[in-house]
Design a protein around this motif. Sequence first.
Motif, PDB file in Angstrom:
ATOM      1  N   GLU A  98      24.765   6.729  22.114  1.00 15.28           N
ATOM      2  CA  GLU A  98      25.468   7.816  22.793  1.00 15.28           C
ATOM      3  C   GLU A  98      26.873   7.380  23.187  1.00 15.28           C
ATOM      4  O   GLU A  98      27.063   6.340  23.821  1.00 15.28           O
ATOM      5  N   HIS A  99      27.856   8.189  22.803  1.00 19.13           N
ATOM      6  CA  HIS A  99      29.246   7.980  23.206  1.00 19.13           C
ATOM      7  C   HIS A  99      29.697   9.177  24.048  1.00 19.13           C
ATOM      8  O   HIS A  99      28.944  10.125  24.255  1.00 19.13           O
ATOM      9  N   LYS A 114      28.228  16.041  20.524  1.00 20.68           N
ATOM     10  CA  LYS A 114      27.238  16.113  21.603  1.00 20.68           C
ATOM     11  C   LYS A 114      27.044  17.548  22.087  1.00 20.68           C
ATOM     12  O   LYS A 114      25.980  17.884  22.628  1.00 20.68           O
ATOM     13  N   LYS A 136      21.265   4.371  26.428  1.00 25.40           N
ATOM     14  CA  LYS A 136      22.437   4.670  25.624  1.00 25.40           C
ATOM     15  C   LYS A 136      22.168   4.467  24.144  1.00 25.40           C
ATOM     16  O   LYS A 136      22.970   4.851  23.297  1.00 25.40           O
ATOM     17  N   ARG A 137      21.043   3.830  23.795  1.00 26.75           N
ATOM     18  CA  ARG A 137      20.696   3.614  22.389  1.00 26.75           C
ATOM     19  C   ARG A 137      19.203   3.796  22.210  1.00 26.75           C
ATOM     20  O   ARG A 137      18.409   3.241  22.972  1.00 26.75           O
ATOM     21  N   TYR A 196      30.242  12.140  21.311  1.00 24.94           N
ATOM     22  CA  TYR A 196      29.392  12.275  20.130  1.00 24.94           C
ATOM     23  C   TYR A 196      28.231  11.276  20.172  1.00 24.94           C
ATOM     24  O   TYR A 196      28.227  10.327  20.963  1.00 24.94           O
ATOM     25  N   TYR A 197      27.248  11.544  19.299  1.00 25.18           N
ATOM     26  CA  TYR A 197      26.189  10.581  19.034  1.00 25.18           C
ATOM     27  C   TYR A 197      26.514   9.871  17.721  1.00 25.18           C
ATOM     28  O   TYR A 197      26.853  10.511  16.719  1.00 25.18           O
ATOM     29  N   GLY A 208      19.017   9.807  30.875  1.00 20.20           N
ATOM     30  CA  GLY A 208      20.424   9.473  30.674  1.00 20.20           C
ATOM     31  C   GLY A 208      20.742   8.002  30.844  1.00 20.20           C
ATOM     32  O   GLY A 208      21.871   7.572  30.593  1.00 20.20           O
ATOM     33  N   PHE A 237      16.619  10.067  24.930  1.00 21.30           N
ATOM     34  CA  PHE A 237      17.569   9.503  25.886  1.00 21.30           C
ATOM     35  C   PHE A 237      17.101   9.671  27.335  1.00 21.30           C
ATOM     36  O   PHE A 237      17.754   9.183  28.263  1.00 21.30           O
ATOM     37  N   LEU A 297      16.712  14.617  21.910  1.00 23.07           N
ATOM     38  CA  LEU A 297      17.277  14.597  23.262  1.00 23.07           C
ATOM     39  C   LEU A 297      16.343  13.912  24.255  1.00 23.07           C
ATOM     40  O   LEU A 297      16.801  13.226  25.182  1.00 23.07           O
TER      41      LEU A 297
END
Length: 495
Positions: free
Chosen positions: A101-102, A33, A82-83, A105-106, A79, A76, A73
Amino acid sequence: MQKTNFDSGFCGNLPIHHINTIQPHGAVILVDKHDLTVVQVSVNIVEYFLLEVQEIIGRKLDDLTGLSIEDFLQGFGDGKKKRISLKIEPAHHTMSAWIMEHTHYYFIEIQPESDTYDSKFSGVQEVRELVDTLDTTNELQEACDLIVVELKRMLGIDGVMMYKFDADWNGTVISEVKTNGLEPYLGVTFPASDVPKQARELYLRNPIRLIPNRKYEPARLYPVINPLTNAFTDLSTCFLRGVSDVHLEYLRNMGVVGSMSLRVLHNGKLWGLISCNHSSPYELSFEDCTNLALLTNVISTKISSIINSREYQFVSNLQRDRNTIIDNVYKLGLEKGLFDGPQNILNLFDASGTVLFSEGKQFHRGSVPNRDFLDNIFLWLQAKNINQVYSTHHLVGDLEEAEEVHEITSGMLVIPISNRGAEYIVCFRPEFIKTIEWGGNPHETVNFEEGGLVYHPRNSFKIWMETVHQTAKPWHEQELQIANSIRSFLLEHDS
């Protein structure tokens, strides 16, 4: 014979979300990320990018995929998402990409698009048609039957089963439609270890589980350890997550090649599964899976609506009858208020017999055991210091002496009603003899080779009959809440 609880003792502890392999109908890319460099991939990525795995690790995402970082970017947004889904075109291939999104990392899953791909599911229109169909019924069984029939039609698949969990997570097939020689299982119960607890937990995160071909060759992740977490990558939310060998063997034993399961939720909890099976490979695109995930929400909403409506009526009747009994206690006193009239404690709790222990005396109605046993029950309640509502649908499991009178006392509900001494309302339910048709011997759900390190699922699903004795119809959660409200009223009335 006591069944071994493989659900909690063995199968339920296998780390299936850390399997570290994927199914090869797509590929996986993990990017940092912080700088959007590739840190981990599935080894089959070379089929799509025409580069060696070692050449891919460390590359920038935009350099590898041609994807605009700005578009990536922006997907998302603020924010909250998440997917997201995007299209990428590596090496002149158009591919669908799902990006999750984790923390560090993605996680990107990619699947090739093909002009020759024949989707078996026409998406949102099919969802709308199923909604219209389900609007024609408010009966649970009819709704389940409609769902399996319509899904089989939509998907062009050999078999569809609706599978409902019980309180112990055993699953019973309550509706099915099958063709092409698949074994029928309507009415058959499968032990909880067939869908162990960690698999059930994953269904709360992923509405769909697709295994296009159980004969696939797994693609492992490289490097083995995720350099950002120093651990195996968590594949809980991964569509492509690999399948354990024992489950693949289970599918083979069932004569299934392609498999898909859809979750059914009731009030946010896993209520059941829809199991879709095919005797040959069965493929779906990411877009199909997305539409089917939407469909699971429609199905869950309908199932919950029917159950909640039925529960509402049940609770309303309980509350009405409880209020009548409370009024009668005010007017007639404790014994007559509880026992006399058409609305009484027996009817309220669907009991076959009831006893009031009050002021050193016993008052009873209906079918109750002999005086000696009632005396023992009274002493047992005191010895156990039962001061809250207690219930069981298997009294012999708590009190061995109940075996002598289990025909009329297999179930027991106890309501303590006084702060000043040992006073109780006790309701009994009779034995309800139940015959279970198990899909194979439930005592042999897992078979270990010599040494105990290698294991296999059962290889037969032939009906195995079990007759359950010394149990009663379980007490409903809402009945226990009503029992608590009666206890609160009588404690206040007693003070």
